[in-house]
Enzyme design. Structure first.
Site, PDB file in Angstrom:
ATOM      1  N   SER A  22       0.817  -1.217   0.000  1.00 47.90           N
ATOM      2  CA  SER A  22       0.000   0.000   0.000  1.00 47.90           C
ATOM      3  C   SER A  22       0.848   1.263   0.000  1.00 47.90           C
ATOM      4  O   SER A  22       0.319   2.365   0.128  1.00 47.90           O
ATOM      5  CB  SER A  22      -0.917   0.003   1.238  1.00 47.90           C
ATOM      6  OG  SER A  22      -0.145  -0.032   2.434  1.00 47.90           O
ATOM      7  N   ASN A 109      -1.770  -2.643  13.109  1.00 53.04           N
ATOM      8  CA  ASN A 109      -3.222  -2.425  13.129  1.00 53.04           C
ATOM      9  C   ASN A 109      -3.591  -1.137  13.858  1.00 53.04           C
ATOM     10  O   ASN A 109      -4.408  -0.349  13.378  1.00 53.04           O
ATOM     11  CB  ASN A 109      -3.933  -3.615  13.775  1.00 53.04           C
ATOM     12  CG  ASN A 109      -3.822  -4.886  12.963  1.00 53.04           C
ATOM     13  OD1 ASN A 109      -3.221  -4.880  11.893  1.00 53.04           O
ATOM     14  ND2 ASN A 109      -4.378  -5.973  13.468  1.00 53.04           N
ATOM     15  N   THR A 154     -39.405  27.569  -8.649  1.00 51.19           N
ATOM     16  CA  THR A 154     -39.713  26.225  -8.180  1.00 51.19           C
ATOM     17  C   THR A 154     -40.031  25.405  -9.423  1.00 51.19           C
ATOM     18  O   THR A 154     -40.616  25.921 -10.386  1.00 51.19           O
ATOM     19  CB  THR A 154     -40.919  26.193  -7.215  1.00 51.19           C
ATOM     20  OG1 THR A 154     -42.097  26.641  -7.907  1.00 51.19           O
ATOM     21  CG2 THR A 154     -40.681  27.078  -5.999  1.00 51.19           C
ATOM     22  N   HIS A 155     -39.613  24.135  -9.420  1.00 48.26           N
ATOM     23  CA  HIS A 155     -39.780  23.271 -10.602  1.00 48.26           C
ATOM     24  C   HIS A 155     -39.108  23.878 -11.840  1.00 48.26           C
ATOM     25  O   HIS A 155     -39.496  23.574 -12.967  1.00 48.26           O
ATOM     26  CB  HIS A 155     -41.265  23.023 -10.892  1.00 48.26           C
ATOM     27  CG  HIS A 155     -42.045  22.536  -9.722  1.00 48.26           C
ATOM     28  ND1 HIS A 155     -42.065  21.218  -9.325  1.00 48.26           N
ATOM     29  CD2 HIS A 155     -42.831  23.203  -8.828  1.00 48.26           C
ATOM     30  CE1 HIS A 155     -42.836  21.084  -8.258  1.00 48.26           C
ATOM     31  NE2 HIS A 155     -43.299  22.267  -7.926  1.00 48.26           N
ATOM     32  N   LYS A 282     -17.876  29.879 -28.881  1.00 48.34           N
ATOM     33  CA  LYS A 282     -18.241  29.243 -27.609  1.00 48.34           C
ATOM     34  C   LYS A 282     -17.412  29.751 -26.433  1.00 48.34           C
ATOM     35  O   LYS A 282     -16.215  30.004 -26.537  1.00 48.34           O
ATOM     36  CB  LYS A 282     -18.084  27.730 -27.705  1.00 48.34           C
ATOM     37  CG  LYS A 282     -19.031  27.038 -28.665  1.00 48.34           C
ATOM     38  CD  LYS A 282     -20.481  27.148 -28.212  1.00 48.34           C
ATOM     39  CE  LYS A 282     -20.760  26.371 -26.958  1.00 48.34           C
ATOM     40  NZ  LYS A 282     -20.507  24.916 -27.102  1.00 48.34           N
ATOM     41  N   ASN A 284     -17.403  28.146 -22.701  1.00 49.98           N
ATOM     42  CA  ASN A 284     -18.010  27.057 -21.939  1.00 49.98           C
ATOM     43  C   ASN A 284     -17.690  27.142 -20.444  1.00 49.98           C
ATOM     44  O   ASN A 284     -16.534  27.394 -20.069  1.00 49.98           O
ATOM     45  CB  ASN A 284     -17.521  25.707 -22.466  1.00 49.98           C
ATOM     46  CG  ASN A 284     -17.913  25.495 -23.915  1.00 49.98           C
ATOM     47  OD1 ASN A 284     -18.973  25.915 -24.350  1.00 49.98           O
ATOM     48  ND2 ASN A 284     -17.035  24.832 -24.670  1.00 49.98           N
ATOM     49  N   GLU A 289     -18.911  22.659 -14.731  1.00 48.66           N
ATOM     50  CA  GLU A 289     -19.306  21.335 -15.197  1.00 48.66           C
ATOM     51  C   GLU A 289     -18.436  20.247 -14.574  1.00 48.66           C
ATOM     52  O   GLU A 289     -18.934  19.169 -14.214  1.00 48.66           O
ATOM     53  CB  GLU A 289     -19.223  21.281 -16.723  1.00 48.66           C
ATOM     54  CG  GLU A 289     -20.293  22.110 -17.411  1.00 48.66           C
ATOM     55  CD  GLU A 289     -20.133  22.162 -18.917  1.00 48.66           C
ATOM     56  OE1 GLU A 289     -21.053  22.667 -19.579  1.00 48.66           O
ATOM     57  OE2 GLU A 289     -19.087  21.707 -19.439  1.00 48.66           O
ATOM     58  N   TYR A 316      -9.321  -6.468  12.876  1.00 45.68           N
ATOM     59  CA  TYR A 316      -8.777  -5.959  11.628  1.00 45.68           C
ATOM     60  C   TYR A 316      -8.817  -7.032  10.549  1.00 45.68           C
ATOM     61  O   TYR A 316      -8.573  -8.212  10.791  1.00 45.68           O
ATOM     62  CB  TYR A 316      -7.328  -5.480  11.824  1.00 45.68           C
ATOM     63  CG  TYR A 316      -6.725  -4.894  10.565  1.00 45.68           C
ATOM     64  CD1 TYR A 316      -6.962  -3.563  10.225  1.00 45.68           C
ATOM     65  CD2 TYR A 316      -5.962  -5.668   9.698  1.00 45.68           C
ATOM     66  CE1 TYR A 316      -6.437  -3.023   9.051  1.00 45.68           C
ATOM     67  CE2 TYR A 316      -5.433  -5.142   8.538  1.00 45.68           C
ATOM     68  CZ  TYR A 316      -5.680  -3.817   8.222  1.00 45.68           C
ATOM     69  OH  TYR A 316      -5.170  -3.295   7.063  1.00 45.68           O
ATOM     70  N   GLN A 321      -7.548  -2.139   4.127  1.00 47.92           N
ATOM     71  CA  GLN A 321      -6.548  -1.367   3.391  1.00 47.92           C
ATOM     72  C   GLN A 321      -7.198  -0.563   2.277  1.00 47.92           C
ATOM     73  O   GLN A 321      -6.664   0.461   1.843  1.00 47.92           O
ATOM     74  CB  GLN A 321      -5.489  -2.316   2.814  1.00 47.92           C
ATOM     75  CG  GLN A 321      -4.369  -1.620   2.072  1.00 47.92           C
ATOM     76  CD  GLN A 321      -3.239  -2.564   1.745  1.00 47.92           C
ATOM     77  OE1 GLN A 321      -2.484  -2.994   2.615  1.00 47.92           O
ATOM     78  NE2 GLN A 321      -3.119  -2.916   0.475  1.00 47.92           N
ATOM     79  N   LYS A 324      -8.218   3.620   2.346  1.00 51.12           N
ATOM     80  CA  LYS A 324      -7.379   4.804   2.161  1.00 51.12           C
ATOM     81  C   LYS A 324      -7.528   5.445   0.793  1.00 51.12           C
ATOM     82  O   LYS A 324      -7.701   6.668   0.685  1.00 51.12           O
ATOM     83  CB  LYS A 324      -5.917   4.452   2.441  1.00 51.12           C
ATOM     84  CG  LYS A 324      -5.677   4.099   3.897  1.00 51.12           C
ATOM     85  CD  LYS A 324      -4.332   3.472   4.111  1.00 51.12           C
ATOM     86  CE  LYS A 324      -4.317   2.716   5.416  1.00 51.12           C
ATOM     87  NZ  LYS A 324      -5.282   1.581   5.425  1.00 51.12           N
TER      88      LYS A 324
END
Length: 462
Positions: A22, A109, A154-155, A282, A284, A289, A316, A321, A324
């Site tokens: 790891s 551990n 609303t909506h 354009k 953007n 996004e 454990y 592992q 993380k």
């Protein structure tokens, strides 16, 4: 030979070393690991478990290793599996048998449980500070737009006129709750597990409270099984981060809509926009996004953590592992999103005239027209029906309510008088909503003042 290899007769297969290791992702916890080891060594010396001289040599060498790591002079080894074994291996290579005494009364551990708690405590503070900075930028935008009227929805249909300041303050409340959630999560992360051993503690007379105090923990875990197998704090943080991203994503969605030609409420600064490879006109809103899109990966990390932990027996298990990479990615993603989002907000242009023009359409003053009749004595449900017919008439005749003549008004109710025009103008519709939490200028100013006081009262770090 590996530090744990005494009972093994064969070397680990190379592919297993790679699979089991790891270090490629837990190496980021080197500082916390070394700090924890230094505190553990100091405690071992004070408690007479190892000699004071050995404890001091271990602490001194660990400090040197930390300095070397930060200077880029240390290369971690996959064969050593994780950050704990890498640091210990380097320590032993420098001071021999004395370094082997460091792991007395400790297991990987409880060591990893300590490291990840320390690491996430630091990151909770970092993300909290980022949210506070975002709040301050939003407050500035709100103060600059106390009189900027736009339609509330609303909506996604025009509903009632509000101010841009009022709209911005809604997000301020969301991020305020996010800060509070992080602070609450910090409390459950701020518990020291070292001393839990592999699962059953140790026979050595460790002073767990000494280590907890030195490392800045509020207390110690009270059950050794839970101390090494608990990852609730990581799951809770992943949940907090998911909610933060949900709020950023909702805000981003509105900014994307508002920057479209159809709305034209805002314009993103060139520095926070991108162009098209084929369409030269354009501009953007890619930052917004991407923030919206990255919420999905943070949600996914939360689900991954919940799934990893859902059926693990105590204590454990190696499955843990997997905690993380998920929580680290969520932390990294949120830390990437908040600052760029903050700068995007700070630099965007507000098109006040377009907002006001949009509020004039869509009969956003219809509710106020109904309230006008109610104040004249007509029951609200009857007033609602009258204004519904009035709106239909306006649609059929391509008029706004305020464009009706007094004669046309009276066709719907004889109690309507000349004062109606003042009562349904947009400014009056907003200014009369003075209740705490409402869009009236004085109400929004009070909300801004309250949030400023709250931010000022926050501690610099938890």
């Amino acid at each position: 030979m590996k530090l744990w290899g005494g009972r093994f007769q064969k070397n680990t297969d190379r592919s297993v070393d790679d699979f089991n290791s790891s270090i490629r992702f837990d190496c980021r916890m080197y500082k916390q690991d070394i700090r924890g080891s230094m505190a553990h060594a100091r405690m071992l010396g004070k408690c007479g478990i190892i000699s004071e001289a050995d404890a001091k040599l271990i602490q001194k060498t660990l400090a040197e290793i930390l300095d070397d790591i930060e200077k880029g002079l240390v290369e971690f080894e996959v064969d050593a599996e994780d950050i704990h074994m890498n640091v210990e291996k380097i320590l032993i290579s420098r001071i021999g048998d004395v370094g082997k005494r460091l792991h007395t009364g400790r297991s990987r551990n409880d060591q990893v449980a300590l490291d990840i708690r320390m690491y996430l405590k630091d990151e909770i503070n970092n993300i909290r500070d980022m949210l506070i900075s975002l709040e301050k930028v939003l407050l500035e935008k709100a103060e600059d737009n106390l009189d900027t009227i736009l339609p509330g929805y609303t909506h996604l249909q025009k509903a009632q006129p509000i101010t841009f300041a009022h709209h911005i303050m809604a997000y301020c409340q969301m991020f305020k709750r996010d800060i509070e959630r992080l602070e609450d999560c910090f409390k459950r992360t701020n518990v020291m597990p070292l001393g839990s051993g592999a699962l059953a503690g140790t026979t050595y007379p460790l002073d767990r409270y000494m280590v907890a105090e030195e490392l800045g923990f509020a207390g110690i875990t009270e059950n050794s099984l839970d101390g090494v197998s608990d990852r609730d704090f990581a799951i809770e943080l992943a949940s907090c981060l998911s909610i933060i991203m949900m709020h950023l994503s909702r805000f981003s969605e509105e900014l994307i809509l508002w920057s479209s030609h159809e709305f034209s409420f805002i314009e993103m600064d060139d520095a926070y926009s991108t162009g098209s490879s084929i369409m030269p006109q354009k501009k953007n809103p890619d930052v917004a996004e991407l923030v919206r899109g990255k919420s999905g990966r943070v949600y996914g990390n939360l689900m991954a953590l919940l799934t990893v932990m859902k059926s693990l027996p105590l204590a454990y298990n190696k499955d843990m592992q997997e905690d993380k990479e998920a929580i680290f990615d969520s932390v990294d993603t949120v830390k990437m999103c908040i600052p760029v989002f903050t700068r995007m907000i700070a630099t965007m242009k507000i098109r006040k005239e377009n907002m006001y023009k949009a509020a004039q359409g869509g009969f956003t003053n219809a509710t106020d027209m109904a309230d006008y009749l109610v104040k004249k004595g007509i029951p609200f449900r009857d007033a609602h029906a009258i204004i519904g017919k009035m709106v239909l008439y306006c649609i059929n005749n391509n008029k706004a309510i305020e464009e009706l003549s007094l004669e046309e008004f009276k066709n719907f109710s004889g109690i309507i008088e000349e004062d109606v025009y003042n009562e349904i103008c947009l400014e009056k519709c907003v200014s009369e909503r003075k209740l705490p939490g409402g869009p009236a200028k004085e109400s929004v100013m009070k909300s801004i003042s309250n949030l400023k006081e709250h931010l000022a009262s926050l501690k610099q770090s938890l």
